[in-house]
Write an enzyme that holds these catalytic residues in place. Structure first.
Site, short mmCIF file in Angstrom:
data_model
loop_
_atom_site.label_atom_id
_atom_site.label_comp_id
_atom_site.label_asym_id
_atom_site.label_seq_id
_atom_site.Cartn_x
_atom_site.Cartn_y
_atom_site.Cartn_z
N SER A 127 0.82 -1.21 0.00
CA SER A 127 0.00 0.00 0.00
C SER A 127 0.86 1.26 0.00
CB SER A 127 -0.90 0.01 1.24
OG SER A 127 -1.53 1.25 1.42
N TYR A 151 -2.87 0.22 10.09
CA TYR A 151 -2.98 -0.48 8.81
C TYR A 151 -1.69 -0.32 8.00
CZ TYR A 151 -3.92 -1.06 3.86
OH TYR A 151 -3.81 -1.42 2.54
N LYS A 155 1.37 -3.16 6.76
CA LYS A 155 1.86 -3.38 5.40
C LYS A 155 3.38 -3.21 5.34
CE LYS A 155 -1.85 -4.45 3.08
NZ LYS A 155 -1.99 -5.75 2.42
#
Length: 340
Positions: A127, A151, A155
């Protein structure tokens, strides 16, 4: 023999579109998905869209090594595309442990199963959020990661796990694709983004407002240092993202180890510009209200897509109007989503 690809999270938004891309290009596809944020109906639509079925689909959690080993034992898996993860920035701030458990734990479990069954090729869904509050845009792969929410941190942590694993197992070939903001839908209207519950991403929320399922869009902040005060993102059509994953599979043998590439258009659009584009595509007004900034968000994320263009002679081709048009077609044909 056709190449068999295991797609984790294959019933999800990006996963389902990538399954179509793979099937249309001669691959055999096996899907593992726990359907925590997806519908099994999407896989039926994948087969209808591609004109051929997937080889097999399993409902399983990647952290369940027994279930995962059974999948690898049942099929001659050549490569893996790993999408399965929790993916909402705002939600991750409120439940960080769950995000680390699912995203990092699922990845380490998958890597262990791949190693046990001799699978050496992996495309990882990363991402742009790993870049965080960047000092400049557009962002290149050399810009330092600085995640601002759990989040994004998961990643980035998964990328580090992959890098360490590749150093330990030099036979591994891994491409981590840092894509920016995938939106849109398959142009047929059969496949699209249909999250469970209240959408955490702006495009499906916009679409649900336009179709009458929700009253208005919440715009999280209009005081960012951008021309209209709303956040700027590099939106990329999900069909370009799907094609990018198929191209990545074809380039895994270029070199061993971990490589990282951005997938984006290089064009930034603000939230209000996206609202205007969706109004034009749908022919309907989109009521919205400005609320406070959302924890973990940053002002601007735009890709420099030059590295993937140089490496593969490939670039995203679909513009914002196509993204909105296709997203609206899916929502208009499926007003209640896959469950309608």
């Amino acid at each position: 023999m056709p190449t068999t690809v295991l797609v984790t999270g294959g019933a999800g938004f990006i996963g389902s579109h990538t399954c179509v891309e793979l099937l249309e290009n001669g691959y055999e596809v096996v899907v593992v998905d726990d359907h925590s944020n997806s519908s099994p109906v999407a896989l039926e639509r994948v087969a209808k869209t591609a004109g051929r079925p997937i080889a097999a689909a399993y409902r399983a959690d990647l952290r369940d090594r027994g279930a995962l080993d059974s999948v690898f034992a049942a099929h001659r898996i050549d490569s893996v595309i790993h999408f399965a993860a929790k993916k909402a920035v705002g939600e991750s701030v409120g439940m960080p442990v769950a995000y680390y458990d699912v995203n990092v734990g699922g990845t380490t479990s998958l890597l262990s199963a791949m190693h046990a069954h001799g699978v050496r090729h992996l495309v990882f869904s990363s991402s742009c959020s790993v870049y965080g509050n960047a000092d400049k845009v557009p962002l290149t792969e050399q810009d330092p990661p600085a995640p601002t929410n759990p989040y994004a941190s998961t990643k980035w942590m998964c990328e580090q796990v992959l890098a360490d694993t590749c150093r330990h197992l030099p036979e591994l070939r891994v491409l981590a694709l840092r894509y920016f903001n995938p939106v849109g839908a398959h142009p047929s209207g059969l496949l699209g983004e249909d999250p469970r519950g209240v959408p955490n991403n702006v495009m499906p929320y916009l679409a649900q407002v336009a179709v009458g399922r929700r009253e208005r869009l919440s715009v999280f902040g209009d005081d960012y240092p951008t021309p209209d005060g709303t956040g700027i993102r590099d939106y990329i059509h999900v069909m370009d993202v799907a094609e990018g994953h198929r191209r990545a599979l074809e380039r895994l043998n270029d070199e061993s180890g971990l490589r990282v590439l951005n997938l984006g258009t290089g064009v930034g659009s603000s939230v209000l510009e996206l609202v205007s584009a969706f109004e034009q595509a749908s022919g309907r007004p989109i009521p919205y209200e400005v609320t406070g900034r959302r924890a973990g968000d940053v002002a601007e994320l735009v890709a420099d897509p030059g590295a993937v263009k140089e490496a593969w002679n490939w670039a995203a081709t679909r513009d914002l109007s196509a993204m909105c048009r296709d997203a609206w077609r899916f929502q208009e044909l499926n007003p209640a989503g896959y469950g309608g």
